[in-house]
Design a protein around this motif. Sequence first.
Motif, mmCIF file in Angstrom:
data_model
loop_
_atom_site.group_PDB
_atom_site.id
_atom_site.type_symbol
_atom_site.label_atom_id
_atom_site.label_comp_id
_atom_site.label_asym_id
_atom_site.label_seq_id
_atom_site.Cartn_x
_atom_site.Cartn_y
_atom_site.Cartn_z
ATOM 1 N N THR A 154 0.866 -1.173 0.000
ATOM 2 C CA THR A 154 0.000 0.000 0.000
ATOM 3 C C THR A 154 0.903 1.223 0.000
ATOM 4 O OG1 THR A 154 -1.625 -1.199 1.319
ATOM 5 C CG2 THR A 154 -1.888 1.169 1.181
ATOM 6 N N ALA A 155 0.586 2.216 -0.830
ATOM 7 C CA ALA A 155 1.435 3.405 -0.902
ATOM 8 C C ALA A 155 0.584 4.666 -0.998
ATOM 9 C CB ALA A 155 2.373 3.316 -2.099
ATOM 10 N N SER A 156 1.169 5.766 -0.567
ATOM 11 C CA SER A 156 0.478 7.056 -0.631
ATOM 12 C C SER A 156 0.842 7.832 -1.893
ATOM 13 C CB SER A 156 0.822 7.890 0.606
ATOM 14 O OG SER A 156 2.205 8.151 0.656
ATOM 15 N N LEU A 157 1.723 7.279 -2.716
ATOM 16 C CA LEU A 157 2.156 7.930 -3.950
ATOM 17 C C LEU A 157 2.428 6.876 -5.006
ATOM 18 C CD1 LEU A 157 5.899 8.925 -3.628
ATOM 19 C CD2 LEU A 157 4.736 7.491 -1.990
ATOM 20 N N ALA A 158 2.461 7.293 -6.266
ATOM 21 C CA ALA A 158 2.787 6.368 -7.358
ATOM 22 C C ALA A 158 4.256 5.976 -7.243
ATOM 23 C CB ALA A 158 2.507 7.015 -8.703
ATOM 24 N N ILE A 159 4.540 4.684 -7.391
ATOM 25 C CA ILE A 159 5.907 4.181 -7.239
ATOM 26 C C ILE A 159 6.229 3.145 -8.309
ATOM 27 C CG2 ILE A 159 5.939 4.550 -4.742
ATOM 28 C CD1 ILE A 159 5.564 1.477 -4.410
ATOM 29 N N PHE A 160 7.529 2.945 -8.511
ATOM 30 C CA PHE A 160 8.041 1.760 -9.181
ATOM 31 C C PHE A 160 8.625 0.904 -8.073
ATOM 32 C CE2 PHE A 160 8.392 4.803 -12.737
ATOM 33 C CZ PHE A 160 7.668 4.097 -13.685
ATOM 34 N N TYR A 161 8.428 -0.409 -8.155
ATOM 35 C CA TYR A 161 8.958 -1.282 -7.124
ATOM 36 C C TYR A 161 9.518 -2.564 -7.725
ATOM 37 C CZ TYR A 161 4.646 -4.044 -7.411
ATOM 38 O OH TYR A 161 3.610 -4.832 -7.853
ATOM 39 N N ALA A 162 10.392 -3.179 -6.971
ATOM 40 C CA ALA A 162 10.987 -4.451 -7.367
ATOM 41 C C ALA A 162 10.972 -5.371 -6.160
ATOM 42 C CB ALA A 162 12.417 -4.253 -7.856
ATOM 43 N N ILE A 163 10.874 -6.656 -6.423
ATOM 44 C CA ILE A 163 10.861 -7.670 -5.369
ATOM 45 C C ILE A 163 11.838 -8.762 -5.759
ATOM 46 C CG2 ILE A 163 9.464 -9.395 -4.173
ATOM 47 C CD1 ILE A 163 7.016 -7.606 -4.822
ATOM 48 N N GLY A 164 12.639 -9.211 -4.804
ATOM 49 C CA GLY A 164 13.587 -10.282 -5.062
ATOM 50 C C GLY A 164 14.645 -10.306 -3.983
ATOM 51 N N PRO A 165 15.636 -11.181 -4.097
ATOM 52 C CA PRO A 165 16.683 -11.250 -3.081
ATOM 53 C C PRO A 165 17.532 -9.982 -3.045
ATOM 54 C CG PRO A 165 16.979 -12.974 -4.747
ATOM 55 C CD PRO A 165 15.750 -12.219 -5.104
ATOM 56 N N ASN A 166 17.716 -9.327 -4.210
ATOM 57 C CA ASN A 166 18.465 -8.070 -4.321
ATOM 58 C C ASN A 166 17.712 -7.129 -5.262
ATOM 59 O OD1 ASN A 166 20.893 -8.832 -2.787
ATOM 60 N ND2 ASN A 166 21.082 -10.369 -4.401
ATOM 61 N N PRO A 167 16.544 -6.635 -4.846
ATOM 62 C CA PRO A 167 15.704 -5.860 -5.764
ATOM 63 C C PRO A 167 16.298 -4.492 -6.109
ATOM 64 C CG PRO A 167 14.825 -5.741 -3.548
ATOM 65 C CD PRO A 167 15.972 -6.724 -3.504
ATOM 66 N N ASP A 168 16.084 -4.057 -7.363
ATOM 67 C CA ASP A 168 16.560 -2.759 -7.828
ATOM 68 C C ASP A 168 15.390 -2.057 -8.521
ATOM 69 O OD1 ASP A 168 17.697 -0.573 -9.080
ATOM 70 O OD2 ASP A 168 19.458 -1.666 -9.772
ATOM 71 N N ASP A 221 12.812 -13.023 -0.256
ATOM 72 C CA ASP A 221 12.666 -11.837 -1.094
ATOM 73 C C ASP A 221 12.559 -10.575 -0.240
ATOM 74 O OD1 ASP A 221 12.787 -13.227 -3.439
ATOM 75 O OD2 ASP A 221 10.664 -12.997 -3.946
ATOM 76 N N ARG A 222 13.064 -9.464 -0.770
ATOM 77 C CA ARG A 222 12.938 -8.157 -0.154
ATOM 78 C C ARG A 222 12.209 -7.238 -1.131
ATOM 79 N NH1 ARG A 222 18.226 -5.817 1.979
ATOM 80 N NH2 ARG A 222 18.924 -6.146 -0.121
ATOM 81 N N PHE A 223 11.893 -6.029 -0.682
ATOM 82 C CA PHE A 223 11.107 -5.070 -1.441
ATOM 83 C C PHE A 223 11.879 -3.763 -1.562
ATOM 84 C CE2 PHE A 223 8.205 -1.445 -1.431
ATOM 85 C CZ PHE A 223 7.300 -1.774 -2.433
ATOM 86 N N ALA A 224 11.902 -3.174 -2.762
ATOM 87 C CA ALA A 224 12.543 -1.875 -2.975
ATOM 88 C C ALA A 224 11.604 -0.993 -3.782
ATOM 89 C CB ALA A 224 13.861 -2.045 -3.728
ATOM 90 N N TRP A 225 11.671 0.328 -3.531
ATOM 91 C CA TRP A 225 10.817 1.249 -4.290
ATOM 92 C C TRP A 225 11.502 2.586 -4.528
ATOM 93 C CZ3 TRP A 225 8.743 5.997 -2.699
ATOM 94 C CH2 TRP A 225 8.864 6.319 -1.342
ATOM 95 N N VAL A 226 11.012 3.277 -5.597
ATOM 96 C CA VAL A 226 11.374 4.651 -5.903
ATOM 97 C C VAL A 226 10.103 5.345 -6.372
ATOM 98 C CG1 VAL A 226 13.781 4.179 -6.529
ATOM 99 C CG2 VAL A 226 12.017 4.137 -8.295
ATOM 100 N N ALA A 227 10.035 6.667 -6.208
ATOM 101 C CA ALA A 227 8.877 7.423 -6.683
ATOM 102 C C ALA A 227 8.799 7.355 -8.205
ATOM 103 C CB ALA A 227 8.976 8.870 -6.223
ATOM 104 N N ALA A 228 7.576 7.282 -8.693
ATOM 105 C CA ALA A 228 7.376 7.216 -10.161
ATOM 106 C C ALA A 228 7.407 8.619 -10.762
ATOM 107 C CB ALA A 228 6.050 6.546 -10.466
#
Length: 107
Positions: free
Chosen positions: A62-76, A100-107
């Motif tokens: 769940t996010a409060s803003l649009a994001i790009f995200y990746a999931i995996g052992p070393n997500p980018d 797996d871990r989770f990573a995100w950046v703003a879209a």
Amino acid sequence: MALAGVNITFGYTGVAIAGDGNAGCGPLLAKATASDTMAAAGTSQKTASEGPPGCHPMISITASLAIFYAIGPNPDATNGPRRYYDPAFGTTDIAVNAGDRFAWVAA
């Protein structure tokens, strides 16, 4: 207080009721094992863990803003592979793998 940033919850699918004729677990996140609220872009230190036999690890996002995200052992989430999430989607549940871990950046 309103959500700011991204909230993730790792868990696993729900356990089927004994005798209901269904093998394994249901398709929805039922047991939370770890969660994190990430106010700034980055990679969570929390990881997905294996559930009981037949139950698959999952993540709820769940996010409060649009994001790009990746999931995996070393997500980018910057260089991918990555996915897009918009708050208009509501909560998104995705099957993941243990570790797996989770990573995100703003879209």
